[in-house]
Scaffold this active site. Structure first.
Site, PDB file in Angstrom:
ATOM      1  N   SER A 142      16.420  -5.755 -11.968  1.00  0.00           N
ATOM      2  CA  SER A 142      16.998  -4.524 -12.445  1.00  0.00           C
ATOM      3  C   SER A 142      18.352  -4.207 -11.676  1.00  0.00           C
ATOM      4  O   SER A 142      18.283  -4.798 -10.575  1.00  0.00           O
ATOM      5  CB  SER A 142      16.272  -3.011 -12.209  1.00  0.00           C
ATOM      6  OG  SER A 142      17.155  -1.969 -12.365  1.00  0.00           O
ATOM      7  N   TYR A 155      10.580   1.235  -6.371  1.00  0.00           N
ATOM      8  CA  TYR A 155      11.125   0.699  -7.512  1.00  0.00           C
ATOM      9  C   TYR A 155      12.441  -0.079  -6.904  1.00  0.00           C
ATOM     10  O   TYR A 155      12.441  -1.213  -7.255  1.00  0.00           O
ATOM     11  CB  TYR A 155      11.607   1.877  -8.600  1.00  0.00           C
ATOM     12  CG  TYR A 155      11.990   0.784  -9.978  1.00  0.00           C
ATOM     13  CD1 TYR A 155      11.139   0.456 -10.821  1.00  0.00           C
ATOM     14  CD2 TYR A 155      13.146   0.861 -10.349  1.00  0.00           C
ATOM     15  CE1 TYR A 155      11.406  -0.292 -11.863  1.00  0.00           C
ATOM     16  CE2 TYR A 155      13.820   0.210 -11.291  1.00  0.00           C
ATOM     17  CZ  TYR A 155      12.787  -0.220 -12.357  1.00  0.00           C
ATOM     18  OH  TYR A 155      13.114  -0.973 -13.425  1.00  0.00           O
TER      19      TYR A 155
END
Ligand code: NAP
Length: 261
Positions: A142, A155
């Site tokens: 990401s 995350y």
């Protein structure tokens, strides 16, 4: 360009990016191996893929179950030697409103699924691909792996870990004929981002994201990061002194309306 893959595995194919990739690759003459946890959603995706004329195998396996996933991957590979494996399954977490810290259990889960789940997907396949002298592994990281964001430490940490792991692995196996690619998308409209309240800059459709990913994989790009203005902003922010980066990333703060599913 990498050869068009014939046998493709996608983890987390029951929703979002994994589902979109499965549907993209679903063509006559191809064999797909799709995994997820939700049997009904996975079966729905498989049925739509089969309607395009391809052969589809499914398995409801939690990517944290290393032994079960390895067994299934090796079995699938024996049936249809895997050209492309997409380690996509992932969960997100963030800091709920009014809370300073992430929920500890949710943070653990993010690390287990997003980091160990990716290793569990890749490791059984590497020796098989290396022995054949070909194969491609795509790791879905990401933009959050390019720059730490205060609202989702677990995350961001998980995505930075697999980005770094993927790039190191790419160098390690390069001479064997196996390609490793790291995908760093920005915000994509999926059930995962539905849970985020707040600004989702340059959020893109699944169709656009799929085109970026598929194109980048065909060109064997080490890092497939998009959209470029957000990538530039993330890289710039990450290069700043920490105190300045903290100020600059403030507008990117986000709120998770609900716990990750
Ligand atoms: N959407 C974005 O903006 C964005 C941006 C950058 C990166 N990503 C990454 O892209 C990947 C896909 O995300 P998405 O947006 O498509 O989310 P999504 O729609 O929530 O899909 C997540 C997929 O992962 C599967 N999954 C989750 N935990 C699992 C587990 N323990 N074992 C097996 N499968 C599991 C889910 O399966 P079940 O539902 O069947 O459990 C589902 O198929 C993730 O790695 C995410 O971090 C997303």
């Amino acid at each position: 360009m990498t050869p068009a893959p014939t046998s493709i595995v996608v983890t987390g194919a029951s929703s979002g990016i994994g589902e979109a990739l499965a549907l993209h690759y679903a063509q006559r003459g191809r064999t797909l191996g799709l995994t997820g946890r939700d049997r009904d959603r996975l079966d729905g995706v498989a049925a739509r893929c089969r309607a395009s004329g391809c052969d589809v195998h499914t398995a409801t396996i939690d990517v944290r179950d290393r032994a079960a996933l390895a067994r299934w991957l090796v079995e699938f590979d024996r049936l249809a030697p895997i050209d492309l494996a997409v380690a996509n399954a992932g969960v997100s977490t963030g800091t709920p409103p009014g809370q300073l810290l992430e929920d500890a259990d949710a943070a653990d889960r993010v690390m287990e699924v997003n980091v160990l789940g990716v290793l569990n997907t890749i490791q059984p396949l590497l020796p098989l691909m290396i022995a054949r002298g070909r194969g491609q592994i795509a790791i879905i990281s990401s933009i959050a792996g390019l720059i730490p964001l205060a609202d989702s430490p677990a995350y961001c940490g998980s995505k930075a870990a697999i980005r770094s792991y993927g790039l190191a692995l790419r160098q390690r196996v390069h001479a064997t004929g196996v390609c490793v690619n790291v995908v760093c998308p920005g915000y994509i409209a999926t059930p995962m981002t539905d849970g985020i309240r707040g600004w989702k800059p340059l959020e893109m459709s699944l169709e656009t994201a799929t085109a970026h990913i598929v194109g980048g994989l065909a060109r064997d790009r080490a890092v497939i990061a998009f959209p470029w203005p957000l990538v530039m902003a993330a890289r710039f922010g990450a290069a700043l002194p920490e105190w300045l980066s903290r100020v600059v990333t403030r507008p990117f703060r986000r709120v998770h309306a609900s716990r990750p599913r």
